[in-house]
Design a protein around this motif. Structure first.
Motif, PDB file in Angstrom:
ATOM      1  N   LEU A   1       0.837  -1.206   0.000  1.00  0.00           N
ATOM      2  CA  LEU A   1       0.000   0.000   0.000  1.00  0.00           C
ATOM      3  C   LEU A   1       0.866   1.249   0.000  1.00  0.00           C
ATOM      4  O   LEU A   1       1.883   1.307   0.688  1.00  0.00           O
ATOM      5  CB  LEU A   1      -0.896   0.019   1.252  1.00  0.00           C
ATOM      6  N   ASP A   2       0.445   2.250  -0.767  1.00  0.00           N
ATOM      7  CA  ASP A   2       1.153   3.521  -0.687  1.00  0.00           C
ATOM      8  C   ASP A   2       0.541   4.342   0.455  1.00  0.00           C
ATOM      9  O   ASP A   2      -0.444   3.946   1.067  1.00  0.00           O
ATOM     10  CB  ASP A   2       1.124   4.270  -2.022  1.00  0.00           C
TER      11      ASP A   2
ATOM     12  N   LYS B   1      -1.135   7.096   0.543  1.00  0.00           N
ATOM     13  CA  LYS B   1      -2.493   7.588   0.308  1.00  0.00           C
ATOM     14  C   LYS B   1      -3.521   6.487   0.592  1.00  0.00           C
ATOM     15  O   LYS B   1      -4.551   6.732   1.229  1.00  0.00           O
ATOM     16  CB  LYS B   1      -2.607   8.079  -1.131  1.00  0.00           C
ATOM     17  N   GLN B   2      -3.241   5.273   0.139  1.00  0.00           N
ATOM     18  CA  GLN B   2      -4.140   4.151   0.391  1.00  0.00           C
ATOM     19  C   GLN B   2      -4.201   3.820   1.887  1.00  0.00           C
ATOM     20  O   GLN B   2      -5.271   3.572   2.438  1.00  0.00           O
ATOM     21  CB  GLN B   2      -3.674   2.919  -0.391  1.00  0.00           C
ATOM     22  N   ARG B   3      -3.038   3.860   2.518  1.00  0.00           N
ATOM     23  CA  ARG B   3      -2.965   3.566   3.954  1.00  0.00           C
ATOM     24  C   ARG B   3      -3.745   4.608   4.760  1.00  0.00           C
ATOM     25  O   ARG B   3      -4.481   4.266   5.684  1.00  0.00           O
ATOM     26  CB  ARG B   3      -1.505   3.519   4.378  1.00  0.00           C
ATOM     27  N   ASP B   4      -3.613   5.883   4.402  1.00  0.00           N
ATOM     28  CA  ASP B   4      -4.358   6.959   5.077  1.00  0.00           C
ATOM     29  C   ASP B   4      -5.865   6.783   4.888  1.00  0.00           C
ATOM     30  O   ASP B   4      -6.646   7.008   5.814  1.00  0.00           O
ATOM     31  CB  ASP B   4      -3.929   8.330   4.557  1.00  0.00           C
ATOM     32  N   ALA B   5      -6.276   6.375   3.691  1.00  0.00           N
ATOM     33  CA  ALA B   5      -7.707   6.164   3.427  1.00  0.00           C
ATOM     34  C   ALA B   5      -8.246   5.017   4.269  1.00  0.00           C
ATOM     35  O   ALA B   5      -9.352   5.098   4.815  1.00  0.00           O
ATOM     36  CB  ALA B   5      -7.928   5.894   1.942  1.00  0.00           C
ATOM     37  N   ILE B   6      -7.475   3.950   4.403  1.00  0.00           N
ATOM     38  CA  ILE B   6      -7.899   2.822   5.222  1.00  0.00           C
ATOM     39  C   ILE B   6      -7.981   3.223   6.690  1.00  0.00           C
ATOM     40  O   ILE B   6      -8.938   2.895   7.397  1.00  0.00           O
ATOM     41  CB  ILE B   6      -6.954   1.620   5.020  1.00  0.00           C
TER      42      ILE B   6
END
Length: 137
Positions: free
Chosen positions: A28-29, A31-36
């Motif tokens: 995960l980058d 941005k994806q990690r922050d969204a999760i």
């Protein structure tokens, strides 16, 4: 994790992230990690309710819990499912009330019969005789 989360939210996020395999987390980058993390934090908020009562009751090795929440409904639920929900709840409440009322009348009738009180002489529903024959013999 960023500082925009409460301590409780940070604990929940870290617990969920520890459950995800390391190879998937590394793919995960940011941005994806922050969204999760945001999705986890938003869906685990417990202090948005006026009343948040969660007692735990233990019986031997079994533990049961009850939850009573009171607050503004912020869910996005279609109105049709609300109507169906109200109908189902009404049927459940009416059925429960009928069963409780019937049980109360039965218990009162059995007590009356056990005490030997006859409202109508020479008339009986036979419930006391059935109960006495099956449970006292």
């Amino acid at each position: 994790m960023q500082q925009k989360y409460t301590d409780e939210q940070r604990q929940i996020i870290s617990r969920v992230m520890r459950a995800v395999p390391e190879d998937i987390l590394s793919s995960l980058d940011s941005k994806q990690r922050d969204a999760i993390e945001m999705a986890i934090a938003v869906n685990n908020v417990r202090n948005d309710h006026y009343v948040d009562f969660r007692p735990v009751i233990g019986f031997g090795r079994w533990r049961y819990y009850a939850v009573f929440l009171l607050g503004k409904d912020r869910r996005k639920v279609p109105h049709r499912s609300n109507s169906l929900s109200i109908i189902c709840k009404s049927i459940f409440i009416l059925t429960s009330a009928f069963v409780l009322f019937s049980a109360a009348v039965l218990v009162l009738y059995l007590i009356k019969s056990a005490l030997g009180i006859d409202v109508f002489q020479h008339f009986s529903f036979g419930i006391w005789d059935y109960f006495r024959d099956h449970f006292f013999n």
